[in-house]
Each structure stands twice: as C-alpha cells, then as structure tokens.
Scaffold this active site. Structure first.
Site, PDB file in Angstrom:
ATOM      1  N   ASP A   1       0.832  -1.203   0.000  1.00 20.72           N
ATOM      2  CA  ASP A   1       0.000   0.000   0.000  1.00 20.72           C
ATOM      3  C   ASP A   1       0.862   1.247   0.000  1.00 20.72           C
ATOM      4  O   ASP A   1       1.958   1.221   0.565  1.00 20.72           O
ATOM      5  CB  ASP A   1      -0.804   0.056   1.307  1.00 20.72           C
ATOM      6  CG  ASP A   1      -2.256  -0.280   1.125  1.00 20.72           C
ATOM      7  OD1 ASP A   1      -2.701  -0.438  -0.015  1.00 20.72           O
ATOM      8  OD2 ASP A   1      -2.949  -0.398   2.147  1.00 20.72           O
TER       9      ASP A   1
ATOM     10  N   PHE B   1       7.787   2.223  -0.392  1.00 18.20           N
ATOM     11  CA  PHE B   1       8.676   2.389   0.759  1.00 18.20           C
ATOM     12  C   PHE B   1       9.304   3.782   0.871  1.00 18.20           C
ATOM     13  O   PHE B   1       9.988   4.074   1.844  1.00 18.20           O
ATOM     14  CB  PHE B   1       9.795   1.328   0.762  1.00 18.20           C
ATOM     15  CG  PHE B   1       9.289  -0.070   0.951  1.00 18.20           C
ATOM     16  CD1 PHE B   1       8.842  -0.512   2.185  1.00 18.20           C
ATOM     17  CD2 PHE B   1       9.240  -0.949  -0.124  1.00 18.20           C
ATOM     18  CE1 PHE B   1       8.366  -1.804   2.351  1.00 18.20           C
ATOM     19  CE2 PHE B   1       8.764  -2.247   0.023  1.00 18.20           C
ATOM     20  CZ  PHE B   1       8.323  -2.678   1.266  1.00 18.20           C
TER      21      PHE B   1
ATOM     22  N   HIS C   1       9.069  -9.301   5.646  1.00 20.91           N
ATOM     23  CA  HIS C   1       8.834  -7.872   5.417  1.00 20.91           C
ATOM     24  C   HIS C   1       9.729  -7.035   6.339  1.00 20.91           C
ATOM     25  O   HIS C   1      10.029  -7.455   7.466  1.00 20.91           O
ATOM     26  CB  HIS C   1       7.353  -7.560   5.692  1.00 20.91           C
ATOM     27  CG  HIS C   1       6.909  -6.249   5.158  1.00 20.91           C
ATOM     28  ND1 HIS C   1       7.047  -5.075   5.871  1.00 20.91           N
ATOM     29  CD2 HIS C   1       6.322  -5.909   3.985  1.00 20.91           C
ATOM     30  CE1 HIS C   1       6.567  -4.081   5.155  1.00 20.91           C
ATOM     31  NE2 HIS C   1       6.122  -4.555   4.004  1.00 20.91           N
TER      32      HIS C   1
ATOM     33  N   TYR D   1       1.781   4.751   1.754  1.00 25.94           N
ATOM     34  CA  TYR D   1       1.604   5.238   3.124  1.00 25.94           C
ATOM     35  C   TYR D   1       0.291   6.019   3.196  1.00 25.94           C
ATOM     36  O   TYR D   1      -0.079   6.722   2.259  1.00 25.94           O
ATOM     37  CB  TYR D   1       2.766   6.137   3.528  1.00 25.94           C
ATOM     38  CG  TYR D   1       4.105   5.425   3.578  1.00 25.94           C
ATOM     39  CD1 TYR D   1       4.328   4.379   4.466  1.00 25.94           C
ATOM     40  CD2 TYR D   1       5.147   5.806   2.748  1.00 25.94           C
ATOM     41  CE1 TYR D   1       5.549   3.734   4.525  1.00 25.94           C
ATOM     42  CE2 TYR D   1       6.382   5.166   2.801  1.00 25.94           C
ATOM     43  CZ  TYR D   1       6.574   4.129   3.688  1.00 25.94           C
ATOM     44  OH  TYR D   1       7.794   3.489   3.738  1.00 25.94           O
TER      45      TYR D   1
END
Length: 235
Positions: free
Chosen positions: A61, A74, A188, A63
C-alpha cells in the site's frame, strides 16, 4: 513497441481500469482524501522506463498518513521522517555495505532513476485506512504490469513478505525469462518481522552481484560519504 506508455494505453481500454478510475473520482468528489496526490500515482512508471528496469521492489500500500506517499514503494518525500520499514531497509543495506551512510531523508527517487521499479500492488489508499483500495482493481493492474515486464526482460525481484511473494513469484515462474531472472525472498521490513531475517538478508549486495554478472551497472543504494549533519544515528 514495448513501453510503459503502451502498457497504460492497453489497460485504459479495459473495463476494470475504467471502473477503478471512476471509483477514485467518486471518492475524491465526495470529499475522501486519497493518497498519493493524483500527479504521483504512476510515478514509479514515469521514473523507471521499462527498458531501464533492473530490479523490482514490490510493496503493498502507499503510506496512508499526510505528506508521506509520493508514488514510490517504501519511499517518502524529503522533509518527511522515514517510516520504520524504511529505516530497517537502510539497516539491511548497511549490513551489506558497512561503509555506506544512512541519509537524513527517505526519498528513494535516486533508486528509481537507476532502474529500481518501486511498485506498490495498490497505487492509492484512503487517508488513515490501510488496504482501503486493495479491492478497487489496482492489484489486477499491477499484476498485469509485472507480467508485461516479465515477458520483456529478466530482472531481479526483491520480494519482502508473503504478499509480495504471492503476487510476483507465480508471474516470474510463468515468464519466458524465468531462468535468467533473480528472485530473492525475505520477511517484510516492518518492525514486526524485520528481526526474523530481513536485516541480514543480503538482498542488496546479491542483487548488485547479479547485475554485474549480467554486464549491467550495480545500484548505488546509499552514498559512501555523507556529511554527518545529513546522517541518521539510529543504528
């Protein structure tokens, strides 16, 4: 001609994509705050033309807090404090390259410009609601993009967490370049899981080694010399 522009034109003719765009327009018209800003939604494709893609890093997703999302997985714009997952990514790079320096910012645009496709599987999200656009149709779009890329050329895929692995691994396995591509898996980088092997996964050095074996220039993940005033000290 193979290009992201050709891919976009192809997808825009599909009913799922038209419905997706309609839903986004309706949400915005009703006052829902959607991230990233419209002009940043496809930034990953704009900064990394398909013929320049060397490495794929797949997020989930954007942020979902103000000023964070800007179209690259990221990454956050300069001036925004790097989120915990990105801090762990920086730590993993330092594990591979101890002489590198962690910057004050979390803007990964320099990676995109070197050939790292920083792609989320959902390209938009509602403010403060993680996963809110996961079922709008974005995953079909991003899976189609990965198929398009995988049929075009071999790449290194850095797949962190089950979501990224479940999305990308079958696509690469069924591509004509499956034997010449590199797939690296890890947990992750989230603080909830990074301690289970991500921080020492070795992906950044391994991907660069693979690139050099292909006769391609490696990625400069971080500068080796950064002024102390621009460095983080959380290691």
């Amino acid at each position: 001609m193979v290009s992201w522009q050709a891919f976009m034109a192809q997808e825009q003719q599909q009913s799922y994509f038209q419905k997706l765009q309609q839903k986004l327009s309706e949400e915005r018209a009703s006052g829902v705050v959607v991230y990233p800003p419209e002009h940043d939604i496809f930034k990953a494709f704009e900064l990394t033309p398909i013929e320049q893609v060397k490495i794929v890093i797949l997020g989930q997703d954007p942020y979902h807090q103000p000023n964070q999302a800007h179209g690259l997985a990221f990454s956050v714009p300069k001036g925004v404090k790097p989120p915990p997952s990105l801090k762990n990514i920086y730590k993993a790079i330092i594990n591979d390259y101890p002489s590198a320096q962690i910057p004050m910012h979390g803007d990964l645009q320099a990676w995109a410009e070197q050939g790292v496709l920083l792609l989320n599987t959902s390209l938009t999200v509602r403010e403060s609601v993680a996963g809110s656009h996961a079922k709008l149709g974005w995953q079909q779009f991003t899976q189609n993009a990965l198929r398009y890329l995988a049929q075009y050329q071999a790449c290194a895929y850095l797949l962190w967490g089950k979501h990224a692995q479940n999305v990308a691994e079958p696509i690469v396995a069924n591509s004509i370049h499956r034997k010449s591509s590199l797939v690296l898996n890890s947990v992750h980088p989230s603080p909830l899981s990074a301690h289970r092997g991500f921080l020492t996964c070795g992906h950044f050095r391994a991907a660069n080694k693979w690139l050099q074996e292909q006769g391609k220039s490696p990625i400069r993940w971080l500068n080796t010399e950064t002024p102390e005033s621009e460095q983080y000290t959380f290691l």
